[in-house]
Write an enzyme that holds these catalytic residues in place. Structure first.
Site, PDB file in Angstrom:
ATOM      1  N   LEU A   8     -21.505   0.647   8.013  1.00 55.17           N
ATOM      2  CA  LEU A   8     -22.970   0.074   8.166  1.00 55.17           C
ATOM      3  C   LEU A   8     -22.935  -1.094   7.021  1.00 55.17           C
ATOM      4  O   LEU A   8     -22.619  -0.964   5.980  1.00 55.17           O
ATOM      5  CB  LEU A   8     -23.973   1.054   7.723  1.00 55.17           C
ATOM      6  N   ASP A  60       0.904  -1.256  -0.072  1.00 55.88           N
ATOM      7  CA  ASP A  60       0.012  -0.139  -0.189  1.00 55.88           C
ATOM      8  C   ASP A  60       1.004   1.101   0.023  1.00 55.88           C
ATOM      9  O   ASP A  60       1.824   1.073   0.601  1.00 55.88           O
ATOM     10  CB  ASP A  60      -0.906   0.019   1.194  1.00 55.88           C
ATOM     11  N   TYR A 100     -28.668   8.175   6.324  1.00 58.09           N
ATOM     12  CA  TYR A 100     -28.641   6.975   7.012  1.00 58.09           C
ATOM     13  C   TYR A 100     -27.767   7.500   8.422  1.00 58.09           C
ATOM     14  O   TYR A 100     -27.294   8.371   8.372  1.00 58.09           O
ATOM     15  CB  TYR A 100     -27.691   5.714   6.365  1.00 58.09           C
ATOM     16  N   GLU A 159     -34.009 -15.724 -38.525  1.00 56.82           N
ATOM     17  CA  GLU A 159     -33.164 -14.760 -38.346  1.00 56.82           C
ATOM     18  C   GLU A 159     -32.315 -14.270 -39.570  1.00 56.82           C
ATOM     19  O   GLU A 159     -32.023 -15.345 -40.214  1.00 56.82           O
ATOM     20  CB  GLU A 159     -32.201 -15.057 -37.117  1.00 56.82           C
ATOM     21  N   TRP A 172     -17.942  -2.239  -1.342  1.00 56.99           N
ATOM     22  CA  TRP A 172     -18.355  -1.702  -0.145  1.00 56.99           C
ATOM     23  C   TRP A 172     -17.840  -2.674   0.908  1.00 56.99           C
ATOM     24  O   TRP A 172     -17.580  -3.800   0.576  1.00 56.99           O
ATOM     25  CB  TRP A 172     -19.899  -1.671   0.053  1.00 56.99           C
ATOM     26  N   HIS A 183     -18.751  11.772  -0.661  1.00 53.27           N
ATOM     27  CA  HIS A 183     -20.029  11.524   0.146  1.00 53.27           C
ATOM     28  C   HIS A 183     -19.608  12.182   1.245  1.00 53.27           C
ATOM     29  O   HIS A 183     -18.794  11.847   1.983  1.00 53.27           O
ATOM     30  CB  HIS A 183     -20.118  10.244  -0.082  1.00 53.27           C
ATOM     31  N   ASP A 203     -25.213 -19.228 -23.236  1.00 57.18           N
ATOM     32  CA  ASP A 203     -25.529 -20.157 -24.097  1.00 57.18           C
ATOM     33  C   ASP A 203     -25.295 -19.431 -25.477  1.00 57.18           C
ATOM     34  O   ASP A 203     -25.559 -18.502 -25.658  1.00 57.18           O
ATOM     35  CB  ASP A 203     -27.130 -20.693 -24.108  1.00 57.18           C
ATOM     36  N   GLY A 209     -23.699 -16.412 -32.268  1.00 49.97           N
ATOM     37  CA  GLY A 209     -24.792 -15.607 -31.621  1.00 49.97           C
ATOM     38  C   GLY A 209     -24.387 -15.665 -30.081  1.00 49.97           C
ATOM     39  O   GLY A 209     -24.704 -17.041 -29.554  1.00 49.97           O
ATOM     40  N   SER A 260     -10.320   3.485   5.691  1.00 53.16           N
ATOM     41  CA  SER A 260      -9.657   3.971   6.755  1.00 53.16           C
ATOM     42  C   SER A 260     -10.745   5.037   7.823  1.00 53.16           C
ATOM     43  O   SER A 260     -10.320   5.260   8.834  1.00 53.16           O
ATOM     44  CB  SER A 260      -8.273   4.902   6.371  1.00 53.16           C
ATOM     45  N   HIS A 261     -11.627   5.244   7.135  1.00 53.56           N
ATOM     46  CA  HIS A 261     -12.652   6.079   7.789  1.00 53.56           C
ATOM     47  C   HIS A 261     -14.136   5.435   7.595  1.00 53.56           C
ATOM     48  O   HIS A 261     -15.156   6.179   7.898  1.00 53.56           O
ATOM     49  CB  HIS A 261     -12.473   7.423   7.352  1.00 53.56           C
ATOM     50  N   THR A 315     -25.554 -19.828 -30.127  1.00 55.04           N
ATOM     51  CA  THR A 315     -25.989 -20.145 -31.481  1.00 55.04           C
ATOM     52  C   THR A 315     -24.954 -20.213 -32.469  1.00 55.04           C
ATOM     53  O   THR A 315     -24.410 -19.126 -32.739  1.00 55.04           O
ATOM     54  CB  THR A 315     -27.226 -19.654 -31.949  1.00 55.04           C
TER      55      THR A 315
HETATM   56  P1  FAD Z   1      -9.414   1.170  -0.127  1.00 53.85           P
HETATM   57  O1  FAD Z   1      -9.729   1.360   1.352  1.00 53.85           O
HETATM   58  O2  FAD Z   1      -9.492   2.559  -0.394  1.00 53.85           O
HETATM   59  O3  FAD Z   1      -8.243   0.661  -0.309  1.00 53.85           O
HETATM   60  C1  FAD Z   1      -7.460   0.724  -1.448  1.00 53.85           C
HETATM   61  C2  FAD Z   1      -5.954   1.084  -1.111  1.00 53.85           C
HETATM   62  O4  FAD Z   1      -5.089   0.831  -2.177  1.00 53.85           O
HETATM   63  C3  FAD Z   1      -5.575   2.304  -0.350  1.00 53.85           C
HETATM   64  O5  FAD Z   1      -5.187   1.965   0.872  1.00 53.85           O
HETATM   65  C4  FAD Z   1      -4.616   3.058  -1.563  1.00 53.85           C
HETATM   66  O6  FAD Z   1      -3.695   3.636  -0.595  1.00 53.85           O
HETATM   67  C5  FAD Z   1      -3.930   1.855  -2.120  1.00 53.85           C
HETATM   68  N1  FAD Z   1      -3.386   2.042  -3.456  1.00 53.85           N
HETATM   69  C6  FAD Z   1      -3.971   2.929  -4.212  1.00 53.85           C
HETATM   70  N2  FAD Z   1      -3.143   2.962  -5.254  1.00 53.85           N
HETATM   71  C7  FAD Z   1      -2.110   2.278  -4.986  1.00 53.85           C
HETATM   72  C8  FAD Z   1      -0.584   2.357  -5.446  1.00 53.85           C
HETATM   73  N3  FAD Z   1      -0.541   2.716  -6.828  1.00 53.85           N
HETATM   74  N4  FAD Z   1       0.042   1.604  -4.835  1.00 53.85           N
HETATM   75  C9  FAD Z   1       0.070   1.091  -3.412  1.00 53.85           C
HETATM   76  N5  FAD Z   1      -1.138   1.252  -3.012  1.00 53.85           N
HETATM   77  C10 FAD Z   1      -2.159   1.832  -3.988  1.00 53.85           C
HETATM   78  N6  FAD Z   1     -19.454   1.020   2.774  1.00 53.85           N
HETATM   79  C11 FAD Z   1     -20.136   0.080   3.569  1.00 53.85           C
HETATM   80  O7  FAD Z   1     -20.128  -1.045   3.398  1.00 53.85           O
HETATM   81  N7  FAD Z   1     -20.988   0.779   4.379  1.00 53.85           N
HETATM   82  C12 FAD Z   1     -20.926   2.013   4.877  1.00 53.85           C
HETATM   83  O8  FAD Z   1     -21.734   2.606   5.710  1.00 53.85           O
HETATM   84  C13 FAD Z   1     -19.862   2.941   4.119  1.00 53.85           C
HETATM   85  N8  FAD Z   1     -20.121   4.273   4.388  1.00 53.85           N
HETATM   86  C14 FAD Z   1     -19.108   5.020   3.567  1.00 53.85           C
HETATM   87  C15 FAD Z   1     -18.983   6.185   4.028  1.00 53.85           C
HETATM   88  C16 FAD Z   1     -18.088   7.160   3.578  1.00 53.85           C
HETATM   89  C17 FAD Z   1     -18.118   8.645   3.683  1.00 53.85           C
HETATM   90  C18 FAD Z   1     -17.234   6.564   2.337  1.00 53.85           C
HETATM   91  C19 FAD Z   1     -16.291   7.544   1.652  1.00 53.85           C
HETATM   92  C20 FAD Z   1     -17.240   5.276   2.084  1.00 53.85           C
HETATM   93  C21 FAD Z   1     -18.419   4.425   2.563  1.00 53.85           C
HETATM   94  N9  FAD Z   1     -18.330   3.074   2.337  1.00 53.85           N
HETATM   95  C22 FAD Z   1     -19.384   2.339   3.106  1.00 53.85           C
HETATM   96  C23 FAD Z   1     -17.674   2.575   1.314  1.00 53.85           C
HETATM   97  C24 FAD Z   1     -16.512   1.814   1.696  1.00 53.85           C
HETATM   98  O9  FAD Z   1     -15.741   2.608   2.752  1.00 53.85           O
HETATM   99  C25 FAD Z   1     -15.553   1.394   0.670  1.00 53.85           C
HETATM  100  O10 FAD Z   1     -16.324   0.919  -0.426  1.00 53.85           O
HETATM  101  C26 FAD Z   1     -14.515   0.391   1.033  1.00 53.85           C
HETATM  102  O11 FAD Z   1     -13.901   0.689   2.054  1.00 53.85           O
HETATM  103  C27 FAD Z   1     -13.640   0.399  -0.125  1.00 53.85           C
HETATM  104  O12 FAD Z   1     -12.289  -0.688   0.286  1.00 53.85           O
HETATM  105  P2  FAD Z   1     -11.093  -1.001  -0.524  1.00 53.85           P
HETATM  106  O13 FAD Z   1     -10.632  -1.895   0.220  1.00 53.85           O
HETATM  107  O14 FAD Z   1     -11.621  -1.513  -1.954  1.00 53.85           O
HETATM  108  O15 FAD Z   1     -10.448   0.386  -0.766  1.00 53.85           O
END
Ligand code: FAD
Length: 817
Positions: free
Chosen positions: A49, A32, A259, A649, A357, A222, A546, A560, A44-45, A548
């Protein structure tokens, strides 16, 4: 196991590393660009849900698998999942109806859900104002996933099994040799790898770009805020700390795009009501400078005025609080709302798992791990495959337009027949202008516009009267009774159908039959002029598609197929065969050709006078094809039918299409036949027992289960042959017919037998031939014709019976002419 590099240590990359190690692939390195463990991506944040109810069975199954895994990883020390349950509330009658429909999906896919009244809502969520809600949907198995804890626990287990995690390391490029990956180049040097999996979250399109793969996802902002302490929330807070400190169910107030979740004595609020905020990846690091991480944009509290007022109305305790913190988080939206999973079609060893998600994270990772290790994902991934879009759908404009719409509609009530509003006319048939002149009501398939019915056929309703009951309003949306008249006209006289949206490829070369043959379930080595209906199976005997196949020459096949996924799959196989020296080539000809179906008892009177070819039933027999001229234009005529009527056809070059169609229209007018649309075709094909791949069956189903055993050759050798013989029949696609003519359904409804949920409806139509609804439904193998079942319509059971597989013309008399 092979050497695997996973790019991205978010919830998806980490789950995948764990799943691979669990399957015995220990040589896994997760890289990463951000610092570990909170690498700075969406995970990370994430408020975490998890609502598992979804119109898509696959997404619901992946969510349920995620919950199961995270519950299993939960301990006193690691609160991965807090099963507080979920509550979706209705504040409008339309939403209350929608919740009944959602309860139907839940029952259909095997999830627990119950529509409850306002008192029960208030009891379940103590902060809710009972008087503003009309009812709710309670889903007891939903809850809160703590993404960072889930990441930590899975990482620990993966590391114990041999995986490595490298933070602060940016992947700059993917190294390839010939048609496969050999490693990655990072800012800390080169890493060799046999397999590279991109789990880069909203960076996915950039990572795909490194290997020439379009990953159609759009990073969007968002808004999410957390309140200051709320007195009422303190009383219901869990004694535990951090993410798990919640007892109130997760809450959705979709009528206002809102939500909620509990963070101890504070409430977290997410809002989808703002205009889509498309993030420009070229300026991401400038736009997020000064923020805690690159997935957070600056937040403007004023933008939250309206949702805050609405939140205080619905949760009155919030009137004693304020907005504390807020941020605009970034994550991926896609043109159809589905994730992006699967292999790069032409670069062996490169895989994608993005736009996922937290809700589906571990389930999706497990499916991708199965796909990588065992060759099959175990779930229907047709709506998730990164190769599911046509080229025309992949322009930046189309991807942004459709993904923005997906953001806007994320909490909307969407009708199952609704057609996309954006990015239309990406592809049009050569007959598009003619169709518009005939008042065509259009739908879209793989970006191509196709008529659903023709306004000009309104008068047909008098010629072919269909006695229908009064249909519910929901059933008649995006629909017209003209559909039924067009269907009746087809069976009574004849009709022409623009089949241009049928994806067509030409496979040529002296090895065409030898290369394509083993990919399908029937022997293709037949005389020139033969047409074969066959299946493509995966190694486990599941139905990939499937097809044809018409043998136009010794070295030329017209195939097809079902869409871009098949074109890519065949293209990749043919590429490999060419690399091994085979004389074979493939080209997609869909947009260069036009195909018109002419079917019905008087089809011969329409086409016959326009050609020298003997079109009598004995002249060009069923499942035979010929090259000829029709109305002076070169054409391929195939005696096949997707509506169960005599006819052909007819494919021709795009430049000749209008001439062909004009001549056919003139003849049709003479005999009283019409142009008809996809609505009528769907009606007729269901009456006749014909399946639609992707709706009625997928790669989770075997030919026997789907009622397609007839399409599997006994002597022929093909991919999946041994598996298909050994595979037990676990369920079956049944035909069901309604007792009451007024019964309707649209697909996706749960089916019950003897009081228990036993399956679900796939395709359904109100049949003008039978005067009642006929549908397909998956259910237990043991059900037999005559057995009573019921199917929900907005929570109300409707009585049906299991019927024989084919209801109209089971002896094929009409098709045979
Ligand atoms: P990420 O966590 O983004 O991980 C991708 C990683 O790839 C990153 O750490 C990045 O640094 C790394 N990366 C990218 N490019 C490179 C590179 N070139 N070299 C090395 N590393 C790289 N989902 C839910 O299910 N429920 C919720 O309630 C919800 N609420 C949300 C609320 C907010 C405000 C947001 C923004 C999102 C929310 N989501 C929610 C969505 C959810 O957070 C994400 O869909 C999910 O965390 C994506 O996970 P990921 O591992 O695919 O991506």
């Amino acid at each position: 196991g092979p050497r695997v590099v996973v790019i991205g240590a978010g919830i998806v990359g980490t789950s995948l590393a764990d799943e691979l190690v669990l399957r015995g692939w220990g040589d896994v390195t997760v890289i990463d660009r951000g610092p570990l463990p909170a690498a700075g991506g969406s995970s990370s944040h994430a408020p975490g849900l998890v609502f598992a109810t979804n119109v898509s069975r696959t997404l619901s199954d992946l969510a349920a698998a995620t919950v199961e895994k995270f519950r299993g990883l939960t301990s006193e020390a690691d609160l991965c999942f807090n099963a507080v349950g979920g509550l979706e509330i209705a504040t409008t009658p339309a939403r209350l109806d929608e919740l009944h429909r959602k309860a139907g999906w839940a029952a259909a896919w095997g999830r627990r859900a119950r529509v409850v009244d306002a008192d029960e809502c208030a009891r379940l969520h103590p902060l809710l104002d009972r008087d503003v809600v009309l009812g709710g949907l309670h889903t007891p198995d939903d809850g809160l996933a703590d993404a960072l804890t889930c990441i930590a626990v899975q990482r620990r287990r993966a590391e114990a099994g041999g995986a490595r995690f490298l933070g602060d390391t940016c992947v700059l490029g993917v190294l390839t040799s010939g048609d496969h990956v050999v490693g990655v180049r990072t800012d800390a040097g080169v890493l060799d790898a046999d397999i590279v999996v991109s789990c880069g979250g909203f960076w996915g399109a950039q990572l795909g770009g490194m290997v020439g793969l379009t990953v159609p996802l759009v990073p969007m902002g968002h808004d999410y805020v957390t309140t200051t302490p709320v007195p009422g929330a303190r009383a219901i807070a869990d004694r535990r700390s951090g993410h798990a400190a919640a007892t109130a169910p997760i809450l959705r107030h979709q009528d206002a795009d809102l939500y909620y979740r509990q963070h101890g004595d504070r409430i977290g609020i997410g809002w989808y009501g703002h205009d889509p905020v498309v993030v420009d990846m070229a300026t991401l690091y400038d736009d997020t400078a000064g923020q805690p991480m690159p997935s957070m944009l600056p937040f403007d509290p004023r933008s939250f005025d309206d949702p805050w007022r609405e939140s205080q109305r619905v949760l009155p305790a919030l009137r004693d609080a304020e907005i504390g913190d807020g941020f605009t988080g970034i994550f991926s939206f896609t043109p159809d709302g589905g994730p992006m999973l699967g292999p790069h079609p032409y670069l062996a060893g490169f895989w994608v798992a993005e736009a996922i998600w937290v809700t589906q994270s571990a389930g999706a990772a497990s499916a991708v791990a199965d796909w990588m290790v065992h060759g099959t994902p175990g779930v229907d991934v047709s709506g998730c495959d990164v190769s599911r879009f046509a080229d025309a759908e992949l322009s930046a404009e189309a991807v942004v337009a459709r993904s923005s719409r997906a953001f806007v509609e994320v909490y909307d009530i969407v009708h199952p027949r609704a057609q996309p509003r954006d990015a239309r006319d990406l592809r049009t048939s050569a007959l598009h202008a003619d169709h518009l002149r005939r008042g065509a009501h259009l739908g879209v398939s793989h970006g191509l516009e196709r008529p659903l019915w023709f306004g000009s056929n309104a008068a047909l309703r008098e010629r072919f009267t269909v006695d229908t009951p009064a249909f519910p309003e929901w059933f008649t949306r995006e629909w017209s009774p003209i559909v039924l008249s067009e269907a009746v006209a087809t069976r009574a006289v004849g009709a022409m159908y623009d089949m241009s949206s049928l994806t067509r490829v030409e496979v040529t070369g002296t090895d065409a039959v030898a290369v394509l043959g083993p990919l399908v379930t029937r022997d293709l080595d037949r005389p020139v002029g033969a047409v074969v209906y066959a299946l493509m199976l995966d190694e486990s005997g599941g139905i990939l598609s499937d097809v044809t196949v018409a043998r136009l020459g010794d070295d030329r096949l017209l195939v097809g197929v079902n869409g871009p996924l098949d074109v890519t799959r065949l293209g990749a196989a043919i590429c490999r065969a060419r690399a091994d020296g085979a004389d074979v080539a493939i080209s997609e000809i869909t947009d260069d050709t036009t195909c018109v179906g002419v079917w019905g008892p008087r089809a011969g009177e329409i086409v016959g006078p326009l050609t020298d070819l003997d079109l009598s039933p004995e002249g060009l027999r069923y499942y035979r094809c010929a090259e000829t001229t029709i109305a002076g234009v070169p054409a391929v005529v195939s005696r096949v039918s997707y509506v169960g009527e005599f006819g052909w056809e007819i494919s021709t070059r795009r430049c000749d299409a209008v001439r062909l169609a004009d001549a056919l229209s003139e003849r049709a007018e003479y005999v009283g036949a019409v142009w008809a649309g996809r609505g009528a075709m769907d009606c007729l094909r269901i009456e006749k027992g014909y399946r639609s791949w992707g709706t009625d069956m997928s790669r989770t189903d075997s030919p026997h289960e789907a009622g397609l055993a007839f399409a599997v050759g006994k002597e022929h050798d093909f991919v999946g042959r041994s598996a298909v013989r050994e595979r037990p029949v676990r369920r079956r696609l049944h035909t069901i017919v309604a007792d009451d003519p007024a019964t309707v359904m649209l697909g996706g409804e749960p089916m019950r037998h003897d009081g228990s949920d036993v399956g679900y409806v796939t395709s359904a139509t109100w049949s003008p031939t039978l005067g009642r609804t006929i549908a397909y439904a998956w259910g237990p193998d043991e059900l037999r014709p005559g057995d009573a079942v019921d199917v929900d319509w907005f929570g109300t059971p409707q009585a049906l019976q299991i019927a024989p597989p084919v209801s109209v013309d089971p002896e094929n008399r009409r098709v045979k002419g």
